[in-house]
Design a protein around this motif. Sequence first.
Motif, mmCIF file in Angstrom:
data_model
loop_
_atom_site.group_PDB
_atom_site.id
_atom_site.type_symbol
_atom_site.label_atom_id
_atom_site.label_comp_id
_atom_site.label_asym_id
_atom_site.label_seq_id
_atom_site.Cartn_x
_atom_site.Cartn_y
_atom_site.Cartn_z
ATOM 1 N N TYR A 67 -55.765 36.250 -11.420
ATOM 2 C CA TYR A 67 -56.664 35.094 -11.274
ATOM 3 C C TYR A 67 -57.683 35.062 -12.406
ATOM 4 O O TYR A 67 -57.953 34.007 -12.988
ATOM 5 N N THR A 76 -50.940 44.395 -5.144
ATOM 6 C CA THR A 76 -52.215 44.757 -4.550
ATOM 7 C C THR A 76 -53.228 43.633 -4.755
ATOM 8 O O THR A 76 -53.038 42.742 -5.584
ATOM 9 N N ILE A 77 -54.305 43.726 -4.000
ATOM 10 C CA ILE A 77 -55.395 42.760 -4.139
ATOM 11 C C ILE A 77 -55.988 42.846 -5.542
ATOM 12 O O ILE A 77 -56.330 41.819 -6.142
ATOM 13 N N GLU A 78 -56.071 44.057 -6.090
ATOM 14 C CA GLU A 78 -56.630 44.219 -7.434
ATOM 15 C C GLU A 78 -55.766 43.496 -8.471
ATOM 16 O O GLU A 78 -56.285 42.843 -9.373
ATOM 17 N N LYS A 79 -54.454 43.583 -8.328
ATOM 18 C CA LYS A 79 -53.553 42.886 -9.256
ATOM 19 C C LYS A 79 -53.720 41.373 -9.114
ATOM 20 O O LYS A 79 -53.731 40.640 -10.101
ATOM 21 N N LYS A 111 -56.454 39.799 -8.194
ATOM 22 C CA LYS A 111 -57.719 39.459 -8.863
ATOM 23 C C LYS A 111 -57.532 39.402 -10.377
ATOM 24 O O LYS A 111 -58.041 38.502 -11.048
ATOM 25 N N GLU A 112 -56.812 40.370 -10.912
ATOM 26 C CA GLU A 112 -56.581 40.437 -12.356
ATOM 27 C C GLU A 112 -55.844 39.188 -12.847
ATOM 28 O O GLU A 112 -56.226 38.590 -13.855
#
Length: 107
Positions: free
Chosen positions: A10, A2-5, A7-8
């Motif tokens: 990064y 996911t995009i959230e993963k 971001k995490e």
Amino acid sequence: MTIEKLKEIYLQGEEREAARIFRELLHGSVRAGLYAALEEEVDLLCGRSYAPDVESDYRRAGSERGVAYMAGGKESIRRPRVRRKGGGEVKLAVYEAASSPQGLFEQ
């Protein structure tokens, strides 16, 4: 992924891993978009799958292996086939663009 993963990863300072995952996500999206565009073109010619347009001059004719240029390289894909009711293969514009060495985005 996911995009959230993404971001995490990064934010944890793993920029290379985040860049690799981002490229994979982008590649998957481009591939999915290509298949959606091919399906849309076939639907316009033949009618929806399992509900063919009986007045159309075209019919679905299965699929076969083909190639598409994505992310600077050649990839194997399954391409749909369409035939005229009187005979003869129909060239799909989306496939012609994707299978050109110049690539889909340049065309």
